[in-house]
Motif scaffolding. Structure first.
Motif, PDB file in Angstrom:
ATOM      1  N   TYR A  81       0.841  -1.204   0.000  1.00  0.00           N
ATOM      2  CA  TYR A  81       0.000   0.000   0.000  1.00  0.00           C
ATOM      3  C   TYR A  81       0.877   1.256   0.000  1.00  0.00           C
ATOM      4  O   TYR A  81       0.642   2.204  -0.756  1.00  0.00           O
ATOM      5  CB  TYR A  81      -0.929  -0.003   1.211  1.00  0.00           C
ATOM      6  CG  TYR A  81      -1.649   1.303   1.438  1.00  0.00           C
ATOM      7  CD1 TYR A  81      -2.848   1.587   0.769  1.00  0.00           C
ATOM      8  CD2 TYR A  81      -1.129   2.270   2.290  1.00  0.00           C
ATOM      9  CE1 TYR A  81      -3.497   2.795   0.962  1.00  0.00           C
ATOM     10  CE2 TYR A  81      -1.778   3.478   2.483  1.00  0.00           C
ATOM     11  CZ  TYR A  81      -2.966   3.737   1.820  1.00  0.00           C
ATOM     12  OH  TYR A  81      -3.605   4.939   2.005  1.00  0.00           O
ATOM     13  N   LYS A  82       1.898   1.260   0.855  1.00  0.00           N
ATOM     14  CA  LYS A  82       2.784   2.414   0.958  1.00  0.00           C
ATOM     15  C   LYS A  82       3.570   2.629  -0.335  1.00  0.00           C
ATOM     16  O   LYS A  82       3.739   3.764  -0.802  1.00  0.00           O
ATOM     17  CB  LYS A  82       3.739   2.226   2.138  1.00  0.00           C
ATOM     18  CG  LYS A  82       3.088   2.309   3.503  1.00  0.00           C
ATOM     19  CD  LYS A  82       2.784   3.742   3.870  1.00  0.00           C
ATOM     20  CE  LYS A  82       2.291   3.852   5.307  1.00  0.00           C
ATOM     21  NZ  LYS A  82       2.113   5.268   5.724  1.00  0.00           N
ATOM     22  N   SER A  85       1.397   3.987  -2.968  1.00  0.00           N
ATOM     23  CA  SER A  85       1.107   5.397  -2.664  1.00  0.00           C
ATOM     24  C   SER A  85       2.212   6.303  -3.192  1.00  0.00           C
ATOM     25  O   SER A  85       1.950   7.407  -3.679  1.00  0.00           O
ATOM     26  CB  SER A  85       0.958   5.599  -1.150  1.00  0.00           C
ATOM     27  OG  SER A  85      -0.154   4.893  -0.639  1.00  0.00           O
ATOM     28  N   THR A  90       1.151  10.487  -3.415  1.00  0.00           N
ATOM     29  CA  THR A  90       0.258  10.837  -2.311  1.00  0.00           C
ATOM     30  C   THR A  90       1.086  11.149  -1.082  1.00  0.00           C
ATOM     31  O   THR A  90       2.202  10.673  -0.916  1.00  0.00           O
ATOM     32  CB  THR A  90      -0.695   9.678  -1.982  1.00  0.00           C
ATOM     33  OG1 THR A  90       0.078   8.538  -1.621  1.00  0.00           O
ATOM     34  CG2 THR A  90      -1.571   9.349  -3.162  1.00  0.00           C
ATOM     35  N   ASP A  92       2.241  10.748   2.567  1.00  0.00           N
ATOM     36  CA  ASP A  92       2.244   9.677   3.554  1.00  0.00           C
ATOM     37  C   ASP A  92       2.473  10.202   4.969  1.00  0.00           C
ATOM     38  O   ASP A  92       2.769   9.447   5.874  1.00  0.00           O
ATOM     39  CB  ASP A  92       3.332   8.661   3.216  1.00  0.00           C
ATOM     40  CG  ASP A  92       2.732   7.392   2.621  1.00  0.00           C
ATOM     41  OD1 ASP A  92       3.455   6.729   1.879  1.00  0.00           O
ATOM     42  OD2 ASP A  92       1.570   7.102   2.901  1.00  0.00           O
ATOM     43  N   PRO A 113      -3.570   2.495  -4.277  1.00  0.00           N
ATOM     44  CA  PRO A 113      -2.762   1.836  -3.236  1.00  0.00           C
ATOM     45  C   PRO A 113      -3.513   0.750  -2.465  1.00  0.00           C
ATOM     46  O   PRO A 113      -2.883  -0.177  -1.947  1.00  0.00           O
ATOM     47  CB  PRO A 113      -2.377   2.995  -2.306  1.00  0.00           C
ATOM     48  CG  PRO A 113      -2.411   4.191  -3.179  1.00  0.00           C
ATOM     49  CD  PRO A 113      -3.555   3.963  -4.112  1.00  0.00           C
TER      50      PRO A 113
END
Length: 248
Positions: A81-82, A85, A90, A92, A113
């Motif tokens: 997911y990270k 991203s 995006t 974080d 993500p």
């Protein structure tokens, strides 16, 4: 007393996985990876202890899967997911202002993500299947969740410690990450026999594949460092497929 030793080790696996989740959320992939490695070590150790002490139990089996669900299910999903991203730029950053996080009108959750969490879902399905399958004693069907976790965890470690622009560009390519996510979900639950690193004796004849694999792993880790992990996972699958063909 000895019957509680494997379960205590399993709980240490769960503790390490829970701490790893916190570090992933905080974008500290190095610390998260350390606790993942510790968790996987305890995961190996609890099974080893249960066999040596002859205290295998249904409780231990269920507890082991619950711990793996965090260390080898939730953590790799969050890492993916990270990484996804990062490919869409995006933010974080974690906002510690509680009041600013209560307004759902300002809540922005990117969709792409979230695909990374499919790894968590596929891991849960595999672990549930494993608990019901009585055949997987000397081999695995599909890639074990700890091996898949090592594959995903290796990505930020390769970027951090080997810092090769070409490799980094590949890892942070969204199509590469999407493809790896889908492949990960498939191989976790594929009906493919993969050998287990369980030695019934020490003879080379009956454990040739295992000994050769371990030696190659050591050589690859020395030469390629963290970049060796994806190669090792691929090697594991290829050697298992070759073993399946020769056994027929």
């Amino acid at each position: 007393m000895k019957k509680h030793i494997p379960n205590a080790l399993t709980l240490l696996n769960l503790l390490c996985g829970s701490i790893a989740v916190i570090f992933v959320i905080d974008n500290n992939f190095i610390a998260a990876s350390l606790f993942v490695f510790l968790g996987i070590f305890f995961d190996f150790l609890d099974g080893f202890a249960a066999r040596k002490l002859n205290v295998q139990s249904e409780l231990g089996l269920q507890l082991d899967s619950l711990a793996d669900m965090v260390t080898s299910g939730l953590v790799p999903g969050l890492i993916m997911y990270k990484l996804l991203s990062l490919t869409i730029n995006t933010s974080d950053k974690i906002n510690n202002d509680w009041s600013s996080n209560t307004d759902w009108l300002d809540f922005n959750l990117p969709i792409l993500p979230l695909l990374g969490l499919f790894i968590t879902l596929a891991s849960a399905y595999r672990l549930a299947n494993f608990n019901l399958d009585t055949e997987q004693q000397s081999y695995f069907k599909g890639l074990p969740t700890p091996a898949n976790t090592l594959l995903i965890v290796s990505l930020p470690l390769i970027m951090e410690f080997q810092n090769n622009d070409f490799i980094n560009a590949i890892i942070l390519n969204k199509w590469f990450l999407i493809g790896l996510t889908l492949l990960s979900c498939y191989i976790l639950n594929a009906n493919i026999k993969l050998f287990a690193l369980k030695f019934k004796d020490r003879s080379f004849k009956t454990n040739a594949t295992r000994y050769i694999f371990i030696i190659l792993c050591i050589v690859l880790l020395i030469v390629l460092q963290f970049a060796a992990i994806p190669v090792i996972i691929l090697l594991y699958i290829i050697m298992s497929l070759i073993g399946n063909l020769t056994s027929k």
